[in-house]
Design a protein around this motif. Structure first.
Motif, PDB file in Angstrom:
ATOM      1  N   TRP A 165       0.813  -1.215   0.000  1.00 39.64           N
ATOM      2  CA  TRP A 165       0.000   0.000   0.000  1.00 39.64           C
ATOM      3  C   TRP A 165       0.850   1.271   0.000  1.00 39.64           C
ATOM      4  O   TRP A 165       1.892   1.305   0.637  1.00 39.64           O
ATOM      5  N   PRO A 166       0.355   2.347  -0.639  1.00 41.65           N
ATOM      6  CA  PRO A 166       1.019   3.646  -0.491  1.00 41.65           C
ATOM      7  C   PRO A 166       0.734   4.208   0.902  1.00 41.65           C
ATOM      8  O   PRO A 166      -0.118   3.686   1.627  1.00 41.65           O
ATOM      9  N   THR A 167       1.437   5.270   1.258  1.00 39.29           N
ATOM     10  CA  THR A 167       1.084   5.961   2.496  1.00 39.29           C
ATOM     11  C   THR A 167      -0.288   6.586   2.268  1.00 39.29           C
ATOM     12  O   THR A 167      -0.677   6.884   1.128  1.00 39.29           O
ATOM     13  N   GLN A 168      -1.030   6.753   3.342  1.00 36.51           N
ATOM     14  CA  GLN A 168      -2.387   7.255   3.169  1.00 36.51           C
ATOM     15  C   GLN A 168      -2.853   7.970   4.429  1.00 36.51           C
ATOM     16  O   GLN A 168      -2.522   7.553   5.536  1.00 36.51           O
ATOM     17  N   SER A 169      -3.621   9.027   4.219  1.00 35.23           N
ATOM     18  CA  SER A 169      -4.290   9.719   5.314  1.00 35.23           C
ATOM     19  C   SER A 169      -5.750   9.890   4.931  1.00 35.23           C
ATOM     20  O   SER A 169      -6.079  10.049   3.752  1.00 35.23           O
ATOM     21  N   LEU A 170      -6.607   9.840   5.927  1.00 32.19           N
ATOM     22  CA  LEU A 170      -8.046   9.989   5.729  1.00 32.19           C
ATOM     23  C   LEU A 170      -8.566  10.945   6.785  1.00 32.19           C
ATOM     24  O   LEU A 170      -8.269  10.778   7.973  1.00 32.19           O
ATOM     25  N   ILE A 171      -9.335  11.937   6.337  1.00 36.03           N
ATOM     26  CA  ILE A 171     -10.009  12.813   7.293  1.00 36.03           C
ATOM     27  C   ILE A 171     -11.491  12.873   6.959  1.00 36.03           C
ATOM     28  O   ILE A 171     -11.897  12.732   5.799  1.00 36.03           O
ATOM     29  N   VAL A 172     -12.283  13.046   7.993  1.00 35.64           N
ATOM     30  CA  VAL A 172     -13.715  13.278   7.831  1.00 35.64           C
ATOM     31  C   VAL A 172     -13.925  14.768   8.021  1.00 35.64           C
ATOM     32  O   VAL A 172     -13.487  15.347   9.011  1.00 35.64           O
ATOM     33  N   VAL A 173     -14.555  15.380   7.035  1.00 35.04           N
ATOM     34  CA  VAL A 173     -14.792  16.822   7.056  1.00 35.04           C
ATOM     35  C   VAL A 173     -16.298  17.083   7.092  1.00 35.04           C
ATOM     36  O   VAL A 173     -17.093  16.196   6.789  1.00 35.04           O
ATOM     37  N   SER A 174     -16.670  18.300   7.439  1.00 33.19           N
ATOM     38  CA  SER A 174     -18.096  18.619   7.504  1.00 33.19           C
ATOM     39  C   SER A 174     -18.701  18.775   6.116  1.00 33.19           C
ATOM     40  O   SER A 174     -19.889  18.511   5.930  1.00 33.19           O
ATOM     41  N   ALA A 175     -17.894  19.193   5.141  1.00 31.93           N
ATOM     42  CA  ALA A 175     -18.407  19.372   3.784  1.00 31.93           C
ATOM     43  C   ALA A 175     -17.246  19.530   2.818  1.00 31.93           C
ATOM     44  O   ALA A 175     -16.131  19.862   3.220  1.00 31.93           O
ATOM     45  N   LEU A 176     -17.534  19.294   1.547  1.00 30.26           N
ATOM     46  CA  LEU A 176     -16.574  19.559   0.474  1.00 30.26           C
ATOM     47  C   LEU A 176     -17.076  20.773  -0.303  1.00 30.26           C
ATOM     48  O   LEU A 176     -17.958  21.492   0.168  1.00 30.26           O
ATOM     49  N   ALA A 177     -16.550  21.027  -1.482  1.00 28.14           N
ATOM     50  CA  ALA A 177     -16.845  22.255  -2.231  1.00 28.14           C
ATOM     51  C   ALA A 177     -18.315  22.404  -2.620  1.00 28.14           C
ATOM     52  O   ALA A 177     -18.799  23.521  -2.764  1.00 28.14           O
ATOM     53  N   LYS A 178     -19.014  21.287  -2.807  1.00 30.29           N
ATOM     54  CA  LYS A 178     -20.447  21.313  -3.135  1.00 30.29           C
ATOM     55  C   LYS A 178     -21.152  20.281  -2.267  1.00 30.29           C
ATOM     56  O   LYS A 178     -20.585  19.227  -1.979  1.00 30.29           O
ATOM     57  N   PRO A 179     -22.393  20.539  -1.886  1.00 31.44           N
ATOM     58  CA  PRO A 179     -23.085  19.619  -0.974  1.00 31.44           C
ATOM     59  C   PRO A 179     -23.283  18.212  -1.520  1.00 31.44           C
ATOM     60  O   PRO A 179     -23.368  17.260  -0.747  1.00 31.44           O
ATOM     61  N   GLU A 180     -23.327  18.056  -2.830  1.00 27.72           N
ATOM     62  CA  GLU A 180     -23.542  16.724  -3.416  1.00 27.72           C
ATOM     63  C   GLU A 180     -22.262  15.894  -3.508  1.00 27.72           C
ATOM     64  O   GLU A 180     -22.294  14.716  -3.877  1.00 27.72           O
ATOM     65  N   LEU A 181     -21.127  16.485  -3.161  1.00 27.95           N
ATOM     66  CA  LEU A 181     -19.851  15.768  -3.191  1.00 27.95           C
ATOM     67  C   LEU A 181     -19.572  15.147  -1.825  1.00 27.95           C
ATOM     68  O   LEU A 181     -19.627  15.834  -0.808  1.00 27.95           O
ATOM     69  N   PHE A 182     -19.237  13.851  -1.825  1.00 29.71           N
ATOM     70  CA  PHE A 182     -18.983  13.147  -0.576  1.00 29.71           C
ATOM     71  C   PHE A 182     -17.529  12.730  -0.394  1.00 29.71           C
ATOM     72  O   PHE A 182     -17.109  12.430   0.710  1.00 29.71           O
ATOM     73  N   VAL A 183     -16.763  12.684  -1.505  1.00 29.88           N
ATOM     74  CA  VAL A 183     -15.388  12.204  -1.446  1.00 29.88           C
ATOM     75  C   VAL A 183     -14.501  13.036  -2.362  1.00 29.88           C
ATOM     76  O   VAL A 183     -14.896  13.374  -3.475  1.00 29.88           O
ATOM     77  N   GLU A 184     -13.306  13.348  -1.866  1.00 28.73           N
ATOM     78  CA  GLU A 184     -12.277  13.982  -2.675  1.00 28.73           C
ATOM     79  C   GLU A 184     -10.947  13.357  -2.271  1.00 28.73           C
ATOM     80  O   GLU A 184     -10.693  13.153  -1.084  1.00 28.73           O
ATOM     81  N   ILE A 185     -10.123  13.029  -3.265  1.00 32.19           N
ATOM     82  CA  ILE A 185      -8.842  12.385  -2.982  1.00 32.19           C
ATOM     83  C   ILE A 185      -7.724  13.075  -3.772  1.00 32.19           C
ATOM     84  O   ILE A 185      -7.850  13.265  -4.973  1.00 32.19           O
ATOM     85  N   GLU A 186      -6.647  13.425  -3.051  1.00 34.05           N
ATOM     86  CA  GLU A 186      -5.416  13.922  -3.643  1.00 34.05           C
ATOM     87  C   GLU A 186      -4.405  12.778  -3.621  1.00 34.05           C
ATOM     88  O   GLU A 186      -4.506  11.872  -2.797  1.00 34.05           O
ATOM     89  N   ALA A 187      -3.401  12.857  -4.498  1.00 31.39           N
ATOM     90  CA  ALA A 187      -2.401  11.791  -4.517  1.00 31.39           C
ATOM     91  C   ALA A 187      -1.061  12.316  -4.998  1.00 31.39           C
ATOM     92  O   ALA A 187      -0.977  13.371  -5.625  1.00 31.39           O
ATOM     93  N   MET A 188      -0.014  11.554  -4.692  1.00 29.80           N
ATOM     94  CA  MET A 188       1.332  11.803  -5.213  1.00 29.80           C
ATOM     95  C   MET A 188       1.876  10.486  -5.723  1.00 29.80           C
ATOM     96  O   MET A 188       1.663   9.429  -5.103  1.00 29.80           O
ATOM     97  N   ALA A 189       2.585  10.556  -6.831  1.00 32.61           N
ATOM     98  CA  ALA A 189       3.189   9.358  -7.424  1.00 32.61           C
ATOM     99  C   ALA A 189       4.652   9.647  -7.748  1.00 32.61           C
ATOM    100  O   ALA A 189       5.021  10.785  -8.013  1.00 32.61           O
ATOM    101  N   ALA A 190       5.455   8.605  -7.711  1.00 29.63           N
ATOM    102  CA  ALA A 190       6.861   8.678  -8.086  1.00 29.63           C
ATOM    103  C   ALA A 190       7.037   7.869  -9.363  1.00 29.63           C
ATOM    104  O   ALA A 190       6.865   6.655  -9.365  1.00 29.63           O
ATOM    105  N   VAL A 191       7.330   8.579 -10.451  1.00 28.19           N
ATOM    106  CA  VAL A 191       7.389   7.960 -11.778  1.00 28.19           C
ATOM    107  C   VAL A 191       8.837   7.878 -12.252  1.00 28.19           C
ATOM    108  O   VAL A 191       9.546   8.887 -12.233  1.00 28.19           O
ATOM    109  N   PRO A 192       9.282   6.691 -12.668  1.00 26.79           N
ATOM    110  CA  PRO A 192      10.646   6.597 -13.192  1.00 26.79           C
ATOM    111  C   PRO A 192      10.825   7.541 -14.379  1.00 26.79           C
ATOM    112  O   PRO A 192       9.941   7.670 -15.230  1.00 26.79           O
ATOM    113  N   ARG A 193      11.972   8.214 -14.420  1.00 19.35           N
ATOM    114  CA  ARG A 193      12.269   9.121 -15.532  1.00 19.35           C
ATOM    115  C   ARG A 193      12.588   8.342 -16.767  1.00 19.35           C
ATOM    116  O   ARG A 193      13.106   7.272 -16.759  1.00 19.35           O
TER     117      ARG A 193
END
Length: 135
Positions: A107-135
């Protein structure tokens, strides 16, 4: 390939993640902005966290592919869920997809937070990520 592991000096992870990810020389860091559960045509994947999470993860696959990468290159995932009531759907979707993406449980490293709301009320999940890609 990035090294992901859990040192014996801390408690084992409580979920599908590694405590550490180390990016070796010769890799490029790719940062993925927060993805929501919108399909390529802009419509929302569904009215529930599970459908939205599955689309969020599909979007992460799409943007990684555009950078010449795939889920195997992920080193960090940061998830935001709008309300604890959406955690079961989020966990069901990530469990299925992560089992496919990381069949060896690397597994990659991961963090999860529960927030009161996102940018719009109909949105329930948002995920950011970082990847390390061979050059």
């Amino acid at each position: 390939m990035s090294k992901r592991w859990n040192p014996g000096t801390v408690a084992a992870p409580v979920g599908r993640y590694s405590h550490l990810a180390q990016i070796p020389a010769g890799h490029e860091l790719v940062v993925v902005a927060g993805q929501i559960g919108a399909r390529p045509d802009g419509t929302l994947a569904g009215p529930d966290a599970e459908a939205q999470t599955r689309e969020v993860l599909a979007n992460i696959e799409r943007v990684l592919a555009a950078a010449g990468a795939g889920p195997e290159h992920l080193v960090k995932v940061f998830s935001m869920v709008a309300g604890a009531e959406h955690l079961p759907g989020f966990r069901a979707a990530t469990g299925d997809v992560f089992s496919r993406w990381f069949p060896e449980s690397d597994w990659p490293t991961q963090s999860l937070i529960v927030v009161s709301a996102l940018a719009k009320p109909e949105l329930f999940v948002e995920i950011e990520a970082m990847a390390a890609v061979p050059r």
